[in-house]
Design a protein around this motif. Structure first.
Motif, short mmCIF file in Angstrom:
data_model
loop_
_atom_site.label_atom_id
_atom_site.label_comp_id
_atom_site.label_asym_id
_atom_site.label_seq_id
_atom_site.Cartn_x
_atom_site.Cartn_y
_atom_site.Cartn_z
N PRO A 242 90.98 67.29 12.20
CA PRO A 242 91.23 65.97 11.60
C PRO A 242 92.14 66.08 10.38
CG PRO A 242 88.89 66.31 12.02
CD PRO A 242 89.55 67.64 12.23
N GLY A 243 92.95 65.04 10.19
CA GLY A 243 93.83 65.01 9.03
C GLY A 243 95.28 65.04 9.41
N GLY A 244 96.14 65.05 8.40
CA GLY A 244 97.57 65.08 8.60
C GLY A 244 98.14 66.46 8.33
N HIS A 245 99.40 66.49 7.91
CA HIS A 245 100.06 67.77 7.66
C HIS A 245 99.36 68.57 6.57
CE1 HIS A 245 103.26 70.67 7.54
NE2 HIS A 245 103.61 70.36 6.31
N MET A 246 98.67 67.88 5.67
CA MET A 246 98.00 68.54 4.54
C MET A 246 96.53 68.84 4.84
SD MET A 246 100.03 69.02 1.87
CE MET A 246 101.45 69.46 2.87
N PHE A 247 96.15 68.96 6.10
CA PHE A 247 94.73 69.12 6.41
C PHE A 247 94.08 70.34 5.75
CE2 PHE A 247 96.45 71.51 10.11
CZ PHE A 247 95.66 72.65 10.07
N PRO A 248 94.80 71.45 5.45
CA PRO A 248 94.11 72.54 4.74
C PRO A 248 93.63 72.14 3.35
CG PRO A 248 96.09 73.36 5.82
CD PRO A 248 96.15 71.86 5.89
N PHE A 249 94.26 71.12 2.74
CA PHE A 249 93.80 70.59 1.46
C PHE A 249 92.82 69.43 1.66
CE2 PHE A 249 98.10 72.18 0.09
CZ PHE A 249 97.63 73.17 -0.75
N GLU A 250 92.95 68.73 2.75
CA GLU A 250 92.08 67.59 3.01
C GLU A 250 90.70 68.03 3.50
OE1 GLU A 250 95.94 64.86 4.32
OE2 GLU A 250 94.50 65.54 5.84
N ARG A 251 90.68 69.08 4.30
CA ARG A 251 89.43 69.61 4.86
C ARG A 251 89.44 71.15 4.79
NH1 ARG A 251 90.69 64.94 7.21
NH2 ARG A 251 88.99 63.45 7.67
N PRO A 252 89.39 71.68 3.58
CA PRO A 252 89.50 73.14 3.43
C PRO A 252 88.37 73.92 4.08
CG PRO A 252 88.87 72.11 1.35
CD PRO A 252 89.26 71.00 2.28
N LEU A 253 87.14 73.40 4.02
CA LEU A 253 86.02 74.14 4.59
C LEU A 253 86.06 74.12 6.11
CD1 LEU A 253 83.11 73.13 2.19
CD2 LEU A 253 84.71 75.05 2.04
N MET A 254 86.45 72.99 6.69
CA MET A 254 86.59 72.91 8.14
C MET A 254 87.72 73.82 8.61
SD MET A 254 87.23 69.49 10.48
CE MET A 254 85.74 68.70 9.84
N THR A 255 88.79 73.87 7.84
CA THR A 255 89.91 74.76 8.17
C THR A 255 89.46 76.21 8.13
OG1 THR A 255 91.48 73.17 7.22
CG2 THR A 255 92.26 75.43 7.54
N ALA A 256 88.75 76.58 7.07
CA ALA A 256 88.27 77.96 6.94
C ALA A 256 87.34 78.32 8.08
CB ALA A 256 87.57 78.14 5.60
N GLN A 257 86.50 77.38 8.51
CA GLN A 257 85.56 77.66 9.59
C GLN A 257 86.30 77.97 10.89
OE1 GLN A 257 82.39 78.20 9.62
NE2 GLN A 257 82.28 78.43 11.86
N LEU A 258 87.33 77.19 11.21
CA LEU A 258 88.08 77.46 12.44
C LEU A 258 88.84 78.77 12.33
CD1 LEU A 258 89.06 76.77 15.23
CD2 LEU A 258 90.72 75.18 14.23
N VAL A 259 89.42 79.04 11.17
CA VAL A 259 90.13 80.32 10.98
C VAL A 259 89.16 81.49 11.17
CG1 VAL A 259 91.28 81.79 9.26
CG2 VAL A 259 91.94 79.38 9.50
#
Length: 273
Positions: A242-259
């Motif tokens: 979820p989110g736009g081009h800035m999703f690592p800043f918009e959803r940092p924990l969700m991003t980290a989980q997928l990584v």
């Protein structure tokens, strides 16, 4: 010994602004990064980002063992090009809203450069004349919150940008005043956008490493055909968050989980090979 994640930032966003994402990865990985790409005079910004890739390779090589390359926007493309040039330095690459360009994409970029239209194709045109000085932190916060790019930022990520994306305005200090200015040199940011690659140092289809492109659901940068390009790679995959081009800043924990999930799976696949 923990694996190394070498992170490369998006244009204009120093690595320290991703602190919440890094903290979510660091219990299991050693996170390394270059504070600001494009600011070392040994590696000047030039067309097709060749020196920027040289700069990244210089620092990845210094880790003395292969790394997981994770990058946002500019950073994802730099890691892909670095891995194409020196695959032995990498264990895999994760591109956070970085487009995996087709030959048609590259042709369009080349044409835009030749016709003087590259500022319309990239964010360079929107960066020209952008405000870069602020009286204080409060006025900077108010300004950024008024901009669409920042409006969905996680509050901690916005504060991190205020901490690390700004620095003391030395020119104002010299006049006896005070204030803040952007830490990332605006001219460098514009030159990076204008020199976006229209060539590749190799064929991604020949890359034996695992490669994942993660696109924001509302992104206007990573498009459906970029996802298809990723899935065509020998060990490529494509995901959306979820989110736009800035999703690592918009959803940092969700991003980290997928990584983390991707890296754990790739670690197991590597052990089975």
């Amino acid at each position: 010994m923990s694996d190394i994640v070498f992170f490369a930032h998006a244009n204009g966003f120093p690595s320290a602004t991703y602190g919440k994402l890094f903290a979510a990865l660091e219990p299991e990985f050693v996170v390394r990064s270059l504070p600001q790409h494009g600011h070392d005079p040994r590696f000047p910004v030039e067309d097709n980002w060749q020196s920027l890739v040289d700069e990244l390779l210089h620092h990845v090589r210094a880790q003395a063992r292969p790394v997981w390359g994770v990058g946002h926007s500019l950073g994802g493309v730099l890691h892909l090009h670095a891995a194409l040039r020196q695959p032995a330095l990498y264990r895999g690459v994760i591109m956070l809203d970085s487009p995996l360009l087709s030959s048609t994409d590259r042709w369009l970029i080349r044409a835009a450069k030749r016709m003087g239209l590259i500022d319309r194709l990239t964010p360079a045109g929107r960066t020209l004349g952008r405000r870069e000085r602020f009286a204080d932190r409060a006025s900077a916060r108010e300004y950024f919150l008024s901009k669409a790019l920042f409006k969905d930022f996680d509050p901690d990520c916005l504060e991190a940008y205020l901490d690390h994306g700004l620095k003391t305005d030395e020119a104002a200090e010299a006049r006896g005043g005070a204030g803040l200015r952007l830490a990332f040199d605006p001219d460098t940011e514009i030159r990076i956008y204008r020199s976006v690659p229209h060539v590749s140092p190799g064929r991604p289809a020949d890359l034996a490493l695992p490669v994942a492109v993660i696109g924001g659901e509302r992104s206007r940068v990573v498009l459906p055909h970029h996802g298809r390009n990723a899935r065509r790679l020998p060990r490529g995959e494509f995901h959306r968050l979820p989110g736009g081009h800035m999703f690592p800043f918009e959803r940092p924990l969700m991003t980290a989980q997928l990584v983390r999930e991707l890296l754990h799976r790739w670690q197991l696949e590597g052990q089975a090979r």
